[in-house]
Design an enzyme around this catalytic site. Sequence first.
Site, short mmCIF file in Angstrom:
data_model
loop_
_atom_site.label_atom_id
_atom_site.label_comp_id
_atom_site.label_asym_id
_atom_site.label_seq_id
_atom_site.Cartn_x
_atom_site.Cartn_y
_atom_site.Cartn_z
N TYR A 240 -18.14 12.75 -14.04
CA TYR A 240 -18.06 13.93 -14.90
C TYR A 240 -16.74 14.04 -15.67
CZ TYR A 240 -22.03 15.43 -12.06
OH TYR A 240 -23.24 15.50 -11.42
N HIS B 36 -7.81 -3.94 -7.71
CA HIS B 36 -7.62 -3.17 -6.47
C HIS B 36 -8.88 -3.23 -5.61
CE1 HIS B 36 -5.04 -0.44 -4.25
NE2 HIS B 36 -6.06 0.37 -4.04
N ARG C 252 0.79 -1.23 0.00
CA ARG C 252 0.00 0.00 0.00
C ARG C 252 0.83 1.28 0.00
NH1 ARG C 252 -4.33 0.83 4.70
NH2 ARG C 252 -4.69 -1.36 4.19
#
Length: 848
Positions: A130, A86, A40
């Site tokens: 968007y 993931h 990570r």
Amino acid sequence: MAEGGKENLPGGRQGIIPINIEDEMRGAYIDYSMSVIISRALPDVRDGLKPVHRRILYGMLELGVNYNKPYKKSARIVGEVLGKYHPHGDSAVYDSMVRMAQEWSLRYTLVDGQGNFGSVDGDSPAAMRYTEARLRRLAEELLADINKNTIDYQPNFDDSLKEPTVLPAKIPNLLVNGASGIAVGMATNMAPHNLSQVIDGTIAYIDDNEITIADLMKHVTAPDFPTGGIIYGYTGVKEALETGRGRVVMRARADFETTKTGKEQIIVTEIPYMVNKASMIEKTAALVNEKKIEGISDIRDESDRTGMRIVYDLKKDAIPNIVLNHLYKYTQLQSSFGVNNIALVKGRPQTLNLKDLIRYFVDHRHEVVVRRTQFELEEAERRAHILQGYLIALDNLDEVIELIRNSRDPEVARVDLMKKFDLSEIQAKAILEMRLQRLTGLEREKIVKEYEEVMLLITDLKDILDNKGRRMEIIKTELTEIKDRYGDERRTEIVHSADDLTIEDMIPNEEMVITISHEGYVKRTPLTEYRTQSRGGVGSKGVSTKQDDFTEHLFVASTHNYLLIFTEFGKVFWKKVYAIPEGTKTSKGRAVQNLINIEPGDKVRAVINVDNLTDEEYINNNFVMMCTENGIIKKTTLEAYSRPRQNGINAITVRDGDKLLEVKLTNGKNHIVIAKRMGKAIHFNESDVRSMGRMASGVRGVTLEGDEDKVVGMVCISREDANLLVVSEKGFGKRSSIEDYRITKRGGKGVKTINVTEKTGKLVAIKEVIDSDGLMIINKSGITIRMEVEDLRVMGRATQGVKLIRLNENDAISSVEKIEKIEVHEDEHQGDDASESNASEDDKEEKE
């Protein structure tokens, strides 16, 4: 067995295995921390990527959003990465992808974003439904050759797919883009660098594996931040590149402008890396309102799509440089980047310097080139094998056609071809699948030509695998191509601060007059500012002090000397002479509390010059001799005071009701003379005082007579032709031969050194002098007079002496110091007449 298949255990427990909770928690936490470290928070040293970034880039490649393809919705990309590789929150993936698209976050962006991807003011990006994104061309250089068996793959979270453990990475991404992350028990914070410089450094390393970090730093000079700005000071940069840890000070780029109306402005066009512009402006405005920063009348953000522009309007009386320095000091116009180069090397976190980072990248690229070449060789050999089959078929075309025509099915034809022409299964299959148009003469020529080219390629690939030098040349060539295509100029300028340079190299070794006032104001002034005056002159104004302040210590030192500053409470502090603020003769100086961490109520009592604190022979064969007002004396080796701390160290344990008065540097073979206020002095050998430890309080040096009696000074006689000079508080003084003072044992009352009367006042100073010495005499009102010792003739020790300086009523001498004789011009206002008249008065006084 009990009912239900559960074993009956003592105490009624069923199917329960007792474990130690401490061991379980330890094991579980170690597993968790290793997962955070490896999977990570920390980047891999080879491709410079954390797992989430690697998965995003690989997912985008798999999705086909290359740099020359249309954009795809960010939500589509995030979904691809989440579903396949993931298994975490969508915000983790989207935020990571957004950062890779922000030009103010990454020096070389890896994602090409379309839409609102946030701003340097800290504005959030638009929702992923968007925005759109695709790979940058540079990111595809990280992924290049990934399908040529150049890297290892590992199963994804549900074992349904394979994901790369590392990317082939044609660019040294870890150095170029840096990284940051907080793991468990460790964190990484790596600065970005300029691609062109990093590639130059990498090529230099390939050319010479033994290259030093200092030589690499000629190529990779410093971090290069995406927001530009200025790196102020090189010391932290040097530490970071050499050790992997360091503090890089960043400053905004600021210029001064004047408006048409004459108003001065500070214009900031670049800010330090990772600074939120809007937040910085807001905090600066608050500091201006709170009067913590003076001189600013207005702050405006005039940034637009053409670039950043923050305007600070200044008040009429403000000095731009001073205001800017305050902004650097109190706002984020100056901030620091704490470099901590921790990355995963073969799955283990390591702290890496510049050479380590380059070496591991080159090792990775070498492995990629080897595996890629091996893959291409296998592909070429496979193709050559098929082409060999084609050529055999073409050489025996009629028989092949006849055999195929007479075969019942393709499988029989394949077997018969293999038997008759000694072909492999692959070759036979390829012949059966060959189109009829390949049988034309032109096509045959193409096959022959291709076969020749493939054989040349195979020879070349085998040579690459056999020759490490060629592999390194390939790496260099690829790096040079990357530099030519993507390299650019540095954005961050390097400005060396005063800390970077050897100060001794910049400061001339000059004689300075050091003055310390009664209230603790210190300064240094060039000795040449003081003019020589004839004995008895009125003097020139020396120090501008407060009405109740006066100069207490005055001595001459070279700018490169060390000063050991001793205080009344028995502490010692270390300071270089050049670190003392410079001032004019009439300036007040700076409070000593601003230079050393002196305790409240303590004050400076003595300062000694030391040429060197590192020479073992010097510090072990020289001694510090201390004397207190109550006549206690102590001797300690200089070595004990060669390592002072910032807060000072104890020099002597001062007894109650006493205070440290005088400190001298000796060689262990001097004579000591201690003078008392009531006009007596004692003379003994330094060898009478044994050397003691730093914390000792000392032994009796002289016995005081009466409550008013105090020690006024101590001298160490080190010159054979020396005399003793004594000065009284009302300006009388004389020099006497040391031989007039018989040598006694320490601890006695002493003999008369000056005839103390109401006219002379009590004794204030005693000095060891020779003819070539000069004198600096200062009274409590701040008037100084400089004169030469040779102007004073030697007299008997019991006489009253002559008048050295004329004093106003209620004035008195505060300090007397000897200085080396330096040829300077005499005071224009003091002529020969004054000297003669003063001399005649002195002769009368001496007879009295």
